[in-house]
Design a protein around this motif. Structure first.
Motif, PDB file in Angstrom:
ATOM      1  N   CYS A   1       0.862  -1.168   0.000  1.00 49.80           N
ATOM      2  CA  CYS A   1       0.000   0.000   0.000  1.00 49.80           C
ATOM      3  C   CYS A   1       0.903   1.223   0.000  1.00 49.80           C
ATOM      4  O   CYS A   1       1.562   1.500   1.001  1.00 49.80           O
ATOM      5  CB  CYS A   1      -0.889   0.002   1.241  1.00 49.80           C
ATOM      6  SG  CYS A   1      -1.932   1.457   1.379  1.00 49.80           S
ATOM      7  N   LYS A   2       0.981   1.936  -1.106  1.00 48.09           N
ATOM      8  CA  LYS A   2       1.943   3.025  -1.231  1.00 48.09           C
ATOM      9  C   LYS A   2       1.228   4.341  -1.456  1.00 48.09           C
ATOM     10  O   LYS A   2       0.273   4.435  -2.213  1.00 48.09           O
ATOM     11  CB  LYS A   2       2.894   2.751  -2.388  1.00 48.09           C
ATOM     12  CG  LYS A   2       3.712   1.459  -2.208  1.00 48.09           C
ATOM     13  CD  LYS A   2       4.659   1.249  -3.348  1.00 48.09           C
ATOM     14  CE  LYS A   2       5.479  -0.022  -3.167  1.00 48.09           C
ATOM     15  NZ  LYS A   2       6.412  -0.256  -4.273  1.00 48.09           N
ATOM     16  N   ASN A   3       1.749   5.376  -0.774  1.00 46.64           N
ATOM     17  CA  ASN A   3       1.197   6.707  -0.936  1.00 46.64           C
ATOM     18  C   ASN A   3       1.699   7.323  -2.243  1.00 46.64           C
ATOM     19  O   ASN A   3       2.876   7.227  -2.572  1.00 46.64           O
ATOM     20  CB  ASN A   3       1.640   7.571   0.254  1.00 46.64           C
ATOM     21  CG  ASN A   3       0.916   8.903   0.273  1.00 46.64           C
ATOM     22  OD1 ASN A   3      -0.297   8.940   0.292  1.00 46.64           O
ATOM     23  ND2 ASN A   3       1.679   9.978   0.275  1.00 46.64           N
ATOM     24  N   ARG A   4       0.815   7.962  -3.000  1.00 45.25           N
ATOM     25  CA  ARG A   4       1.245   8.585  -4.246  1.00 45.25           C
ATOM     26  C   ARG A   4       2.157   9.779  -3.944  1.00 45.25           C
ATOM     27  O   ARG A   4       1.871  10.580  -3.064  1.00 45.25           O
ATOM     28  CB  ARG A   4       0.028   9.071  -5.030  1.00 45.25           C
ATOM     29  CG  ARG A   4      -0.815   7.923  -5.552  1.00 45.25           C
ATOM     30  CD  ARG A   4      -1.785   8.412  -6.590  1.00 45.25           C
ATOM     31  NE  ARG A   4      -2.462   7.311  -7.231  1.00 45.25           N
ATOM     32  CZ  ARG A   4      -3.147   7.444  -8.352  1.00 45.25           C
ATOM     33  NH1 ARG A   4      -3.239   8.603  -8.948  1.00 45.25           N
ATOM     34  NH2 ARG A   4      -3.740   6.398  -8.880  1.00 45.25           N
TER      35      ARG A   4
ATOM     36  N   GLU B   1      -5.461   0.048  -4.340  1.00 43.66           N
ATOM     37  CA  GLU B   1      -5.425  -1.362  -3.981  1.00 43.66           C
ATOM     38  C   GLU B   1      -4.950  -1.576  -2.544  1.00 43.66           C
ATOM     39  O   GLU B   1      -4.611  -2.696  -2.167  1.00 43.66           O
ATOM     40  CB  GLU B   1      -4.515  -2.119  -4.950  1.00 43.66           C
ATOM     41  CG  GLU B   1      -5.042  -2.103  -6.379  1.00 43.66           C
ATOM     42  CD  GLU B   1      -4.189  -2.955  -7.302  1.00 43.66           C
ATOM     43  OE1 GLU B   1      -4.153  -2.672  -8.496  1.00 43.66           O
ATOM     44  OE2 GLU B   1      -3.552  -3.911  -6.806  1.00 43.66           O
TER      45      GLU B   1
ATOM     46  N   CYS C   1      -3.048   7.397   2.624  1.00 40.28           N
ATOM     47  CA  CYS C   1      -2.822   6.435   1.544  1.00 40.28           C
ATOM     48  C   CYS C   1      -3.785   6.705   0.388  1.00 40.28           C
ATOM     49  O   CYS C   1      -4.988   6.886   0.590  1.00 40.28           O
ATOM     50  CB  CYS C   1      -3.028   5.014   2.064  1.00 40.28           C
ATOM     51  SG  CYS C   1      -2.835   3.743   0.795  1.00 40.28           S
TER      52      CYS C   1
ATOM     53  N   ASN D   1      -3.384   4.740  -2.660  1.00 42.12           N
ATOM     54  CA  ASN D   1      -3.277   3.598  -3.559  1.00 42.12           C
ATOM     55  C   ASN D   1      -4.602   2.848  -3.541  1.00 42.12           C
ATOM     56  O   ASN D   1      -5.027   2.325  -2.516  1.00 42.12           O
ATOM     57  CB  ASN D   1      -2.134   2.687  -3.107  1.00 42.12           C
ATOM     58  CG  ASN D   1      -1.882   1.549  -4.085  1.00 42.12           C
ATOM     59  OD1 ASN D   1      -2.793   1.078  -4.753  1.00 42.12           O
ATOM     60  ND2 ASN D   1      -0.644   1.111  -4.169  1.00 42.12           N
TER      61      ASN D   1
END
Length: 653
Positions: free
Chosen positions: A3-6, A107, A103, A105
């Motif tokens: 789970c990655k933050n843009r 997904e 977050c 993302n």
């Protein structure tokens, strides 16, 4: 699933907290909508995902074996109130997700949140299911996700009837043990220059937890589908085989966990501004009658034979009459208070909501309402031991001006004689005697003697030979209880049974502290409404309050100075159900009780020599609490369901 933050590139807008949350939810909804297609197109990236046309199995047609105990830890509510995570597991099924609000993302965290929102929308059409479950979203980013941020994040997600709490931690260090227990790793992201972006890489996980605080399913991003979650929730709920009242038999309680019965008006989360009542109508609380006579004649595992007085032989007629009297508010002077309003069946036949009881017309009572479970075995009744028989004890609250308020014995008997719905019951239970002071006491005592509860995980381990009935933590707690902690010195056990009380009186310092402590000058915190706490000057509180009567414990009965502030040792059976604790209800949780004894009580000249500081670690405290929770009988729900089935007196007659 990471789970990655843009990352925000130069010239792009800076998201506000609210905008970030809205975007995250939108992305999650979009990800959810496309999840089946993604699963079909790329099975190698999500091998456990179901095809789009896979029919969700019917709830209860499959099993969800326990995967282990759900860990406990310190968190903060969205009102900033410290609370233990287990204290929020006040439902038969809990969905717990770990997120952080920044977050984006689709997904990751937004997907988990969107799925829980879809689950809530789905269950809005089934309020009887929604009332038995709770959603918890816990941020692992406490530096940014303050209680206020979590409150605002959750404002747009809740819907009427959905019990959804948004939580955070006091600090990274405070959350670390909890995250480790749930295997929630989080790696701060950095940009190409090595500067932190504010985002995290972590594995998305949602946990389904049952009423016994056991993990029953773990969902990754690939498995997060609302209908599957709803089916799993219902499968867990069906284990308890709910009666029409909401009381249950079996289920987690039968397997050694917390029972599934519920209060008619749950107050969990009342400290938060987002509290929403889930009061259960009285008409919906019809239960299932039990064979109470059989319970007296055959004591549960871990308990001795129920002592029966020769002058009050047990019978089904006497039990039924006493059960009816117990729930009849007409036994109070103004038809408002029954025995069951202080000894609430679904609250451990005690009262979880008040430190000390409240009687007729709101009068305060000095002491906590003790649990009635296994009172049949007591040789001294009341906290100060002033009565010796249940037949006599019942007249104490019936005549107390601040409890049920009857002006005299004769006045109450005359009142009951004029009710046409009791004559036949007394004639059947006491042929040739009918209603009298004696028979009224014998009827109520007959019902109270049926409230025997055993067959706990402890009993099944020690007396039943089921070594797996106790968790490893509870086994360690038992070793401490009977060994280094010295608890068994007062809460005694025998070879063939355990009452967990020596029936004696001890000074732990609680009464001494209340009587001799310094006057508190600081303002008193008063909760006026959900999430609304006022700082009220002490002088105003005292002006509107009646003086607190002194409480010297056993001394008031014996007049022996050595008995000052001594109180009867309570049984520990079903102790997890009967908070708050001590004779004055001054300790809110089992952890508070263990911590109190860990400190050595309150020193005073008559402090019992068995009470002294204990060298216990935090893990020791956890283990002792786990052991105490393992003293809950498997038969509790049977007795609660029976109580819900009892007739309630009609004050209009």
């Amino acid at each position: 699933m990471a789970c990655k933050n843009r990352r925000r590139v130069a010239g792009s807008p800076r998201w506000t907290d609210a905008a970030s949350g809205a975007l995250a939810l939108a992305l999650g909804a979009a990800a959810l909508a496309s999840a089946p297609a993604r699963a079909a197109e790329a099975p190698e990236s999500a091998p456990a995902a179901r095809p789009a046309d896979f029919a969700t199995p019917a709830p209860g047609s499959y099993a969800l074996p326990p995967l282990g105990a759900a860990a406990d830890g310190d968190v903060l509510s969205s009102a900033g109130v410290p609370v233990r995570l287990h204290d929020l597991f006040g439902a038969d099924a809990v969905l717990l997700s770990f997120i952080y609000t920044r977050c984006t993302n689709g997904e990751g965290c937004p997907l988990a949140t969107a799925v829980l929102q879809r689950v809530g929308a789905r269950l809005a059409r089934e309020p009887e299911v929604a009332a038995r479950m709770r959603l918890l979203s816990l941020s692992f980013d406490p530096k940014h996700d303050t209680p206020d941020v979590m409150r605002r994040y959750g404002e747009g997600l809740r819907r009427d009837g959905l019990d959804w709490h948004f939580l955070t931690g006091a600090s990274d260090d405070a959350l670390a043990p909890l995250l480790a227990a749930y295997r929630q790793t989080r790696v701060p992201e950095v940009d190409a220059d090595g500067a932190p972006t504010g985002g995290f890489a972590h594995l998305v996980r949602v946990f389904l937890i049952d009423g016994a605080k056991r993990i029953r399913q773990v969902y990754s991003a690939a498995l997060l589908e609302p209908e599957a979650l709803v089916a799993d929730v219902k499968t867990v709920l069906l284990e308890s085989r709910t009666t029409t009242s909401g009381a249950t038999t079996g289920g987690a309680a039968a397997n050694g966990g917390a029972p599934h019965h519920r209060s008619g008006d749950l107050r969990a989360g009342y400290d938060g501004a987002d509290f929403a009542t889930r009061s259960q109508p009285l008409a919906a609380r019809r239960g299932r009658a039990a064979n109470l006579l059989e319970r007296v004649e055959r004591a549960p595992l871990g308990l001795p034979a129920v002592p029966l007085p020769a002058d009050n032989p047990i019978s089904s007629e006497r039990i039924a009459l006493g059960r009816r009297l117990f729930f009849d508010r007409r036994l109070s002077h103004n038809d408002t208070i029954s025995c069951a309003l202080c000894h609430v069946p679904e609250q451990g036949f005690a009262s979880n909501e008040m430190a000390t009881a409240v009687g007729i017309e709101g009068h305060s009572v000095r002491r906590n309402a003790p649990s009635l479970y296994n009172s049949a075995y007591l040789t001294r009744l009341f906290h100060d031991g002033r009565e010796t028989r249940l037949e006599h004890q019942v007249w104490g609250p019936l005549l107390a001006a601040n409890e049920m308020g009857n002006p005299s014995i004769g006045a109450l008997l005359e009142k009951l004689e004029n009710l046409d719905d009791y004559a036949a019951g007394f004639d059947a239970a006491f042929p040739g005697e009918g209603l009298s002071m004696s028979t009224l006491g014998m009827a109520l005592a007959s019902y109270e003697r049926t409230l025997v509860s055993g067959d706990s995980p402890f009993d099944r381990t020690l007396y039943g030979g089921e070594t797996a009935a106790l968790s490893p933590s509870a086994r360690r707690g038992f070793a401490l209880f009977s060994g280094a902690a010295g608890c068994a010195g007062c809460h005694t056990m025998d070879d063939g049974f355990a009452l967990f009380t020596d029936g004696a009186f001890h000074n732990t310092g609680v009464g001494y502290r209340a009587a001799m402590g310094a006057t508190v000058e600081a303002p008193q915190r008063v909760q006026a409404a959900p999430g609304v706490i006022l700082e009220v000057p002490r002088a105003i509180v005292e002006k509107v309050s009646a003086p607190v009567a002194p409480d010297l414990g056993r001394y008031e009965i014996t007049r022996d100075p050595n008995d000052r502030w001594r109180y009867r040792t309570p049984t520990l059976r079903n102790v997890a159900l009967s908070a708050p604790y001590m004779h004055d209800g001054s300790l809110a949780t089992l952890r508070d009780v263990v911590a109190f004894y860990r400190r050595g009580g309150v020193p005073n000249e008559n402090l019992d020599p068995l009470v002294h500081p204990l060298a216990l670690s935090e893990s020791d405290v956890d283990d002792l609490v786990a052991f105490l929770e393992a003293l809950t009988g498997s038969d509790v729900d049977v007795l609660v369901a029976d109580a819900f089935a009892a007739p309630v007196g009609d004050v209009g007659r």
